[in-house]
Write an enzyme that holds these catalytic residues in place. Structure first.
Site, PDB file in Angstrom:
ATOM      1  N   CYS A  99       0.863  -1.183   0.000  1.00 35.08           N
ATOM      2  CA  CYS A  99       0.000   0.000   0.000  1.00 35.08           C
ATOM      3  C   CYS A  99       0.899   1.233   0.000  1.00 35.08           C
ATOM      4  O   CYS A  99       1.708   1.412   0.906  1.00 35.08           O
ATOM      5  CB  CYS A  99      -0.886  -0.018   1.240  1.00 35.08           C
ATOM      6  SG  CYS A  99      -1.626   1.571   1.626  1.00 35.08           S
ATOM      7  N   CYS A 103      -3.097   7.608  -1.764  1.00 36.79           N
ATOM      8  CA  CYS A 103      -4.420   7.722  -2.399  1.00 36.79           C
ATOM      9  C   CYS A 103      -5.473   8.292  -1.457  1.00 36.79           C
ATOM     10  O   CYS A 103      -6.432   8.918  -1.918  1.00 36.79           O
ATOM     11  CB  CYS A 103      -4.900   6.371  -2.892  1.00 36.79           C
ATOM     12  SG  CYS A 103      -3.594   5.269  -3.386  1.00 36.79           S
ATOM     13  N   THR A 190      -4.164   4.891   7.421  1.00 31.80           N
ATOM     14  CA  THR A 190      -3.105   4.622   6.443  1.00 31.80           C
ATOM     15  C   THR A 190      -2.218   5.851   6.234  1.00 31.80           C
ATOM     16  O   THR A 190      -2.733   6.963   6.066  1.00 31.80           O
ATOM     17  CB  THR A 190      -3.757   4.230   5.096  1.00 31.80           C
ATOM     18  OG1 THR A 190      -4.474   3.022   5.275  1.00 31.80           O
ATOM     19  CG2 THR A 190      -2.732   4.065   3.994  1.00 31.80           C
ATOM     20  N   GLU A 257      -0.119   1.833   9.153  1.00 27.43           N
ATOM     21  CA  GLU A 257      -1.369   2.281   9.758  1.00 27.43           C
ATOM     22  C   GLU A 257      -1.089   2.730  11.182  1.00 27.43           C
ATOM     23  O   GLU A 257      -0.176   2.210  11.820  1.00 27.43           O
ATOM     24  CB  GLU A 257      -2.415   1.163   9.776  1.00 27.43           C
ATOM     25  CG  GLU A 257      -3.333   1.142   8.555  1.00 27.43           C
ATOM     26  CD  GLU A 257      -2.694   0.503   7.341  1.00 27.43           C
ATOM     27  OE1 GLU A 257      -1.755  -0.297   7.540  1.00 27.43           O
ATOM     28  OE2 GLU A 257      -3.125   0.792   6.220  1.00 27.43           O
ATOM     29  N   HIS A 292     -12.504   5.860  -2.922  1.00 28.18           N
ATOM     30  CA  HIS A 292     -11.520   4.909  -2.404  1.00 28.18           C
ATOM     31  C   HIS A 292     -11.868   3.478  -2.814  1.00 28.18           C
ATOM     32  O   HIS A 292     -10.979   2.646  -2.960  1.00 28.18           O
ATOM     33  CB  HIS A 292     -11.344   5.050  -0.891  1.00 28.18           C
ATOM     34  CG  HIS A 292      -9.948   4.721  -0.462  1.00 28.18           C
ATOM     35  ND1 HIS A 292      -8.832   5.326  -1.002  1.00 28.18           N
ATOM     36  CD2 HIS A 292      -9.461   3.792   0.399  1.00 28.18           C
ATOM     37  CE1 HIS A 292      -7.737   4.798  -0.472  1.00 28.18           C
ATOM     38  NE2 HIS A 292      -8.097   3.857   0.370  1.00 28.18           N
ATOM     39  N   TYR A 296      -9.314   0.783  -5.104  1.00 30.22           N
ATOM     40  CA  TYR A 296      -8.944  -0.616  -4.886  1.00 30.22           C
ATOM     41  C   TYR A 296      -8.970  -1.424  -6.178  1.00 30.22           C
ATOM     42  O   TYR A 296      -8.363  -2.499  -6.240  1.00 30.22           O
ATOM     43  CB  TYR A 296      -9.858  -1.251  -3.823  1.00 30.22           C
ATOM     44  CG  TYR A 296      -9.401  -0.961  -2.412  1.00 30.22           C
ATOM     45  CD1 TYR A 296      -8.920   0.296  -2.054  1.00 30.22           C
ATOM     46  CD2 TYR A 296      -9.441  -1.936  -1.430  1.00 30.22           C
ATOM     47  CE1 TYR A 296      -8.497   0.569  -0.776  1.00 30.22           C
ATOM     48  CE2 TYR A 296      -9.013  -1.672  -0.136  1.00 30.22           C
ATOM     49  CZ  TYR A 296      -8.547  -0.411   0.190  1.00 30.22           C
ATOM     50  OH  TYR A 296      -8.124  -0.149   1.462  1.00 30.22           O
ATOM     51  N   CYS A 299      -4.974  -0.313  -7.065  1.00 33.72           N
ATOM     52  CA  CYS A 299      -3.825  -0.698  -6.222  1.00 33.72           C
ATOM     53  C   CYS A 299      -3.775  -2.194  -5.977  1.00 33.72           C
ATOM     54  O   CYS A 299      -2.719  -2.815  -6.084  1.00 33.72           O
ATOM     55  CB  CYS A 299      -3.834   0.082  -4.911  1.00 33.72           C
ATOM     56  SG  CYS A 299      -5.006  -0.511  -3.663  1.00 33.72           S
ATOM     57  N   GLU A 455      -6.632  -5.787   4.186  1.00 33.67           N
ATOM     58  CA  GLU A 455      -7.085  -4.469   3.741  1.00 33.67           C
ATOM     59  C   GLU A 455      -8.121  -4.598   2.626  1.00 33.67           C
ATOM     60  O   GLU A 455      -8.996  -3.754   2.482  1.00 33.67           O
ATOM     61  CB  GLU A 455      -5.906  -3.612   3.286  1.00 33.67           C
ATOM     62  CG  GLU A 455      -6.327  -2.153   3.135  1.00 33.67           C
ATOM     63  CD  GLU A 455      -5.175  -1.242   2.827  1.00 33.67           C
ATOM     64  OE1 GLU A 455      -4.375  -1.605   1.951  1.00 33.67           O
ATOM     65  OE2 GLU A 455      -5.070  -0.191   3.464  1.00 33.67           O
TER      66      GLU A 455
HETATM   67 FE1  SF4 Z   1      -3.267   1.957   0.038  1.00 30.24          FE
HETATM   68 FE2  SF4 Z   1      -4.681   1.085  -2.038  1.00 30.24          FE
HETATM   69 FE3  SF4 Z   1      -5.794   2.763  -0.260  1.00 30.24          FE
HETATM   70 FE4  SF4 Z   1      -3.889   3.570  -1.989  1.00 30.24          FE
HETATM   71  S1  SF4 Z   1      -5.948   2.843  -2.499  1.00 30.24           S
HETATM   72  S2  SF4 Z   1      -4.031   4.079   0.160  1.00 30.24           S
HETATM   73  S3  SF4 Z   1      -2.570   1.798  -2.073  1.00 30.24           S
HETATM   74  S4  SF4 Z   1      -5.082   0.654   0.088  1.00 30.24           S
HETATM   75 FE    FE Z   2      -6.477   1.169   2.079  1.00 30.72          FE
END
Ligand code: SF4
Ligand code: FE
Length: 490
Positions: A99, A103, A190, A257, A292, A296, A299, A455
């Site tokens: 991660c 983001c 995060t 985190e 968000h 996902y 990422c 996650e």
């Molecule tokens: Fe982390 Fe994925 Fe959230 Fe970006 S989108 S902060 S990489 S979990």
């Molecule tokens: Fe996340």
């Protein structure tokens, strides 16, 4: 001015962020072996933006200043921007297998930008101007901002104001002419320690009784009264072992985190984006969560790419790459991973302009995206573990592989014995085989499992949160009408 990764890391040294871990205050958290991989990971978002081959994905033209900025600080101006966001996240996942944390800020920028616009329209407040000024600074200085939403929430059956402890949701404890004082905490946050600033948002829709909990603002990560307690990760103390390398699986990168505590933090008026307009708390939450959940689809797919590659390598190193069931498992993993990507791209392609002008993803499709993310990575991990074999969790330590303690009948060392018995295909050395298995361990159940496996379940909202949104957006009434029309029911 775009920073390099090295400049970003140096810029963190100027912060006085209060960090605690294992019951102690960590002063030099930038170089701490447990924390540093998460900092390296964010640094990748800077370094990739310097690379001309990734310029189209990693940078954008600011809608506020016209300057070239890092896409992580961008307000999406089109559906194409939304697609590029997902592609950028896939790229960063491929380069870090972790991660990369940046983001949450990007998703907060876009949610707060559009929500403040609509709040001001109704109440004549100045939040949108405040936010634009703040974001201009962020873009100009190429800062990392941590978007923080999740409160501890206490008793899930009670509203914020009804909790036994009033601090279980971040709230306003004092209103002054020049600003507000806030108290509470955000948890499993995060990328909090290595962010320059934080943007705080409410965690759920609020009613009038919860007015003081409908609060959004920006503050520096080292503001007075703010401190953080670092979250443990599986296998984290391996990073403290002397010369640890192979056993870390992913030596360079990781996620992060923490519990972020606001112990009466003063927020000047110019950094406030919501302060009591409870009817807009839900909008901010829904938009941030939507972005968000789209994220996902990028990422996790990028990390999935690396995981599939590692599983294929493990098969090769075991000498099993030609087995038809192995090939089929790799196909299944790819199919699942690309399905997640389809969802990320689809909710982006169906994006639309908000009243404020930036682009919002299709909420239903983004929630479907994240709902699939709560399932498919688990199956991908299961298949990876199947292909890898049990050795990924039973192997002796790298210290044993390197040990020259003589134990064998003919004076063989522990290292020689381990190397002898764990040798497999001539396609690799025993160390290479160890490396790929430790890497798989890291993603499937070690430190990077925080960023991939668990996650995938809870990040961007637990599965039930998406199901609520899917039920709201799914238009069952409309679907009943379709059925009636064809079935001849009046
Ligand atoms: Fe982390 Fe994925 Fe959230 Fe970006 S989108 S902060 S990489 S979990
Ligand atoms: Fe996340």
């Amino acid at each position: 001015m775009l920073m390099t990764g090295a400049q970003y890391i140096e810029s963190l040294r100027k912060l006085k962020t209060r960090v605690y871990m294992f019951g102690e205050k960590i002063d030099n958290w930038v170089d701490h072996p447990i924390i540093r991989p998460s900092i390296n990971c964010v640094a990748v978002t800077y370094d990739l933006a310097q690379d001309p081959q990734y310029a189209d994905l990693m940078t954008a033209k600011s809608s506020l200043t016209g300057e070239t900025i890092n896409r992580f600080a961008h307000l999406h101006q089109s559906a194409d921007d939304l697609r590029k966001k997902v592609k950028m996240q896939r790229l960063c996942g491929q380069k870090t297998a972790s991660c990369f944390q940046r983001c949450v800020g990007m998703d907060a920028f876009n949610a707060v930008f559009s929500t403040t616009f609509e709040t001001d329209k109704k109440y004549g407040t100045k939040y949108h101007e405040n936010f634009k000024k703040f974001l201009e600074k962020v873009q100009k200085e190429d800062l990392v901002v941590d978007g923080a939403m999740t409160d501890p929430k206490g008793d899930r059956g009670l509203a914020p104001h009804a909790q036994r402890d009033a601090d279980l949701f971040v709230h306003i404890v004092e209103r002054r002419d020049d600003g507000i004082v806030v108290r509470g905490a955000k948890c499993h946050q995060t990328g909090s320690i290595n962010s320059h600033w934080h943007i705080i948002m409410p965690t759920q829709a609020m009613r009038e009784e919860d007015k003081d909990y409908a609060v959004s603002f920006a503050c520096p990560s080292d503001a007075d009264g703010l401190y953080m307690v670092y979250g443990r990760q599986s296998c984290d103390t391996r990073k403290l072992e002397d010369g640890a390398d192979v056993d870390l699986g992913n030596k360079q990168f990781g996620g992060q985190e923490a519990l972020v505590v606001f112990d009466d933090v003063f927020i000047p008026n110019e950094y406030i984006f919501q302060a009591g307009e409870y009817d807009f708390a839900g909008m901010m939450v829904e938009r941030f969560a939507g972005y968000h959940r789209q994220s996902y689809g990028g990422c996790k797919v990028g990390v999935g790419d690396v995981l599939i590659g590692a599983a294929a390598l493990a098969a090769e190193y075991n000498g099993a790459q030609k087995a038809s069931h192995v090939k089929d498992k790799l196909i299944e993993m790819t199919h699942l991973n690309e399905t997640l990507y389809c969802c990320g791209i689809a909710c982006s392609a169906e994006g639309y302009a908000t009243e404020a002008g930036n682009y919002q993803i299709d909420l239903l499709l983004a929630n479907v995206c994240k709902q699939n993310v709560t399932r498919f990575p688990y199956e991908i991990v299961r298949l990876a573990e199947d292909i890898a074999g049990g050795l990924m969790v039973t192997m002796p330590s790298e210290t044993d592989f390197k040990s020259d303690l003589k134990v064998g009948r003919n004076g063989e060392t522990i290292g020689e014995i381990c190397n002898k018995y764990f040798a497999a295909s001539p396609a690799c050395t025993t160390e290479e085989r160890m490396r790929v298995l430790r890497f798989l361990e890291n993603i499937c159940l070690g430190a990077s499992a925080v960023g991939y496996r668990t996650e995938s379940m809870h990040g961007a909202g637990s599965p039930q949160a998406q199901r609520i949104m899917i039920s709201r957006q799914g238009n069952i009434e409309g679907k009943k009408e379709l059925a009636k029309a064809i079935a001849g029911i009046k």
